[in-house]
Structures are given as structure tokens and as C-alpha cells.
Design an enzyme around this catalytic site. Structure first.
Site, PDB file in Angstrom:
ATOM      1  N   TYR A  78     -32.070  -7.317  -8.480  1.00  0.00           N
ATOM      2  CA  TYR A  78     -31.342  -6.142  -7.990  1.00  0.00           C
ATOM      3  C   TYR A  78     -29.946  -6.597  -7.584  1.00  0.00           C
ATOM      4  CZ  TYR A  78     -32.953  -8.497  -3.798  1.00  0.00           C
ATOM      5  OH  TYR A  78     -33.220  -9.473  -2.862  1.00  0.00           O
TER       6      TYR A  78
ATOM      7  N   LYS B 122     -36.461 -19.287   6.635  1.00  0.00           N
ATOM      8  CA  LYS B 122     -36.962 -18.554   5.473  1.00  0.00           C
ATOM      9  C   LYS B 122     -37.874 -19.512   4.715  1.00  0.00           C
ATOM     10  CE  LYS B 122     -35.511 -15.779   1.477  1.00  0.00           C
ATOM     11  NZ  LYS B 122     -34.374 -15.127   0.771  1.00  0.00           N
TER      12      LYS B 122
ATOM     13  N   THR C 252     -29.760  -7.987   0.907  1.00  0.00           N
ATOM     14  CA  THR C 252     -30.751  -7.138   0.214  1.00  0.00           C
ATOM     15  C   THR C 252     -31.036  -5.865   0.973  1.00  0.00           C
ATOM     16  OG1 THR C 252     -31.800  -8.989  -0.897  1.00  0.00           O
ATOM     17  CG2 THR C 252     -33.171  -7.069  -0.526  1.00  0.00           C
TER      18      THR C 252
ATOM     19  N   GLU D 190     -36.939 -44.627  11.999  1.00  0.00           N
ATOM     20  CA  GLU D 190     -36.820 -45.158  10.634  1.00  0.00           C
ATOM     21  C   GLU D 190     -35.511 -45.912  10.414  1.00  0.00           C
ATOM     22  OE1 GLU D 190     -40.493 -44.368   9.075  1.00  0.00           O
ATOM     23  OE2 GLU D 190     -38.792 -45.384   8.146  1.00  0.00           O
TER      24      GLU D 190
ATOM     25  N   THR E  74     -30.950 -12.462   3.585  1.00  0.00           N
ATOM     26  CA  THR E  74     -31.944 -13.376   4.177  1.00  0.00           C
ATOM     27  C   THR E  74     -31.695 -14.831   3.797  1.00  0.00           C
ATOM     28  OG1 THR E  74     -33.427 -13.070   2.293  1.00  0.00           O
ATOM     29  CG2 THR E  74     -33.723 -11.594   4.199  1.00  0.00           C
ATOM     30  N   ASP E  75     -30.903 -15.079   2.750  1.00  0.00           N
ATOM     31  CA  ASP E  75     -30.745 -16.461   2.291  1.00  0.00           C
ATOM     32  C   ASP E  75     -30.147 -17.364   3.364  1.00  0.00           C
ATOM     33  OD1 ASP E  75     -29.964 -15.928  -1.268  1.00  0.00           O
ATOM     34  OD2 ASP E  75     -31.761 -15.603  -0.060  1.00  0.00           O
TER      35      ASP E  75
END
Ligand code: DGL
Length: 364
Positions: free
Chosen positions: A61, A200, A47, A321, A127-128
């Protein structure tokens, strides 16, 4: 001598005293350091290099359209903090980043940092998957010189685009002596984060990158980086991983835990040749009953199993666990699933021994 009215003398003196009081030499905001560091910007897309149909387009965009020279030209202030050069290593939206891209990028980073005329590197990135690329580089960069990843949440054409100031801050950080030896860093929204722990956390807002519980490292404010902590885990020059001769990485996949989980996806990934599986379980990495025999069978086929959590924060501890000792599983400690995948991939380039791999998860 020019007559300067007393008021201006007083004003100048007060300004100088105030600036001295806040640790900034007079005119620090504009002064260029006597020796400007050489910083190379490696552009990959995202971006920060995106464009929208109008100044109010902040979603919908096009990512990865603006080239690195345009990014640099859009921020002339960069010249005040570093000697900047740029390379377009790739031009992609980061959701499509893959192992081959990572190897290309990491090899270029290491080649540049081996040069005496390169003091630091900034990587512009979508950023992903920025947090993943940052952690991969944190484990394979063979230098203590600063490597800083940066992106944007608004395209370059948007009102109050965050890309230019994020890029300025990232270059300033990469040029700073304070950033040496801190591992790979993420600079976004005036904050400094460690690659290992940052994530993120919001799909669209400029403050999306957070280190929720373990804490960010510091701030960039008034043209200076301020560090208040650093990661305790080994990184960069202190890791054992070497990708210089690798053309591929072992296949490691993630299965995501949820109510009603069945081993269908796990079995398909193992059949497709996965050498490692990250099980991102509910809670403290819990295993749903139908998963245990399938995971056990995969382990018996030599697939390394790492128990992680979908939760995102906290320690996944051995024999909590599940009986990891009996099952011969590894636990992810505090790494989230996507970062555990990266460490397991690199661990498998060194060993298939689950005890040695567990030691790596407690080291990096
Ligand atoms: N397509 C996303 C990417 O390249 C856009 C998100 C962004 O860069 O902020 O990661």
C-alpha cells in the site's frame, strides 16, 4: 410515572451491580468525563495514514497519504474522551525519519506542552522507526504530561484496519491522569509500552510491538488504561538533555556484527566523520578479532565506541566479552543498537567523556 415492566427494573439493577463490580460506573463505555482533557494529535505519516488499492491490500500500500483531519474525522468517538486538535508536522514513511525531523517534532512537542491549554500529545507515526522516535522524545521532552506514540500495521483502507482503534486508545491514554509522569508511551494493539524498552518484533502483524523480557506497562481495556509497572530509568522532565537550541545532532552510526565481519564499514563511517559508533556485536556484544584494532584506532581518534548486541535482549556488561576499561569503551547495558545510538547522540551534545557517558547509559 412511566410503567417499567419488572423485568427491565431487574435487568437495569443487575447491569448496574455488574458494572459497579468491574469498577466501571454505569454507562462508562459511553459517558464523557465531566472535564475533557485537551489532546493535540501531531501527525507524521506512516501506515496509519496509508491507503491501499483495495480493502484486502495489507502490504504494498502507500504510506503517508491521509491527513490528520481525515484521521480525526474517521474516529468521531475521540470526542467522547478528549478535546482533540490536529497538526500535520510532516507526512513521511517512517523509514525516512531523520535527525532533522526529530528536532522539528521534539521542539513542537515541547512548545505545545508548555501551554496550559494542552494536557497531552498523541503522535501518529510509521511503525518502522516508531520505537526510535519514542525513545528520542523520552530523552528530550521537558514535561511530565503524557506523550503517546501510535501507528498501525494495516492501512486505513483495509478490512479490520487497526489504525482507528489504536488512535482512539492513544488519545484516551494521553487524556488520562494515569499516564502523567510515566515517560513517553507507545499504545498499540490495546497495550501500553515504555519508549525505552519496546520494539517492533514482526514485519507485518498487528501485535508486532512487544517489550519482550522487561515487560509492557499495561493495557487499555473498556475505555480505561490499566498500569501494572513503569520504567525505572530517568526520562522526560528528569533528563539533562536540551535540544531547544540545537539545529543538528552529532553523527553516530551502527555497525552490525556477523560471522566473517571485517572493519570495512566501520572504517568508512569513521572516515565519513562519525563522532560515535555503536558496535552491535554478536552474543554479549562480542568483538570479532579483525574489529579490535580498527575500533581501537577509532577510539584513539576520539570516536566514542559503545559495545551493544545484535541479540536484542539482556545486559551487555562492562569487561564481559572485551576489556572495556582498557579499551575505554562504553557498554549499552540493555539498550538495543538503534536506541543506544539515540542516547549516544544526545550524550555527545553534553560530553565526550566516556566515563560520564557510561553513567548516562546506566541512568536513562
Ligand atoms: N513505511 C512504513 C512506515 O512508515 C510502514 C509501516 C507502518 O507504518 O506500519 O513506518
Amino acid at each position: 410515572m412511566q410503567h417499567i415492566p419488572p423485568a427491565r427494573w431487574i435487568s437495569a439493577a443487575v447491569t448496574a451491580l455488574l458494572l459497579a463490580a468491574v469498577r466501571l460506573p454505569a454507562g462508562a463505555a459511553d459517558a464523557a468525563p465531566a472535564h475533557l482533557a485537551n489532546v493535540t494529535i501531531l501527525a507524521t505519516g506512516g501506515t496509519i495514514a496509508g491507503t491501499g488499492a483495495s480493502s484486502t491490500t495489507t502490504i504494498g500500500y502507500t504510506s503517508a497519504t491521509v491527513g490528520v483531519q481525515s484521521l480525526i474525522q474517521a474516529v468521531p468517538e475521540l470526542a467522547k474522551v478528549a478535546h482533540v486538535s490536529g497538526e500535520q508536522v510532516m507526512q513521511i514513511a517512517s523509514e525516512s525519519m531523520d535527525n532533522a525531523h526529530w528536532l522539528t517534532l521534539a521542539k513542537r512537542v515541547n512548545a505545545l506542552l508548555a501551554q496550559d491549554n494542552v494536557d497531552g500529545i498523541v503522535i501518529t507515526h510509521g511503525t518502522d522507526t516508531l520505537e526510535e522516535t519514542a525513545y528520542f522524545l523520552d530523552l528530550v521532552v521537558k514535561s511530565r504530561k503524557p506523550v503517546v506514540l501510535v501507528g498501525a500495521m494495516r492501512p486505513s483502507t483495509a478490512l479490520s484496519a487497526d489504525g482507528p482503534i489504536n488512535l482512539y486508545n492513544a488519545v484516551l491514554l494521553a487524556a488520562s491522569p494515569e499516564a502523567v509522569g510515566k515517560g513517553v508511551l507507545v499504545a498499540m494493539n490495546d497495550q501500553i509500552h515504555a519508549a525505552r524498552e519496546v520494539s517492533k518484533t514482526n514485519t507485518s502483524t498487528p501485535d508486532t510491538f512487544k517489550t519482550t523480557e522487561l515487560g509492557m506497562l499495561g493495557y487499555i481495556q473498556g475505555n480505561h488504561p490499566f498500569f501494572y509497572r513503569q520504567s525505572t530509568r530517568k526520562n522526560t522532565a528528569d533528563t539533562v538533555f536540551d535540544i531547544s537550541r540545537l539545529d543538528a545532532l552529532p553523527q553516530v552510526d551502527i555497525v552490525y556484527g556477523y560471522a566473517n565481519m571485517q572493519p570495512t564499514a566501520l572504517n568508512a563511517l569513521v572516515a565519513a566523520g562519525a563522532k560515535g559508533i555503536i558496535h552491535a556485536g554478536v552474543g554479549d556484544g562480542s568483538l570479532a578479532a579483525p574489529m579490535v584494532p580498527a575500533l581501537t584506532a577509532a577510539r584513539q581518534q576520539g570516536v566514542v565506541i559503545v559495545r551493544a548486541s545484535r541479540v536484542g535482549q539482556g545486559i551487555v556488561a562492562r569487561n564481559g566479552e572485551a576489556n572495556d576499561d582498557a579499551l575505554d569503551f562504553v557498554v549499552a547495558d540493555t539498550l538495543n543498537a538503534q536506541k543506544a545510538r539515540i542516547l549516544l547522540m544526545l550524550a555527545l551534545t553534553k560530553t565526550a567523556d566516556s566515563k560520564e557517558i557510561q553513567r548516562m547509559f546506566y541512568t536513562y
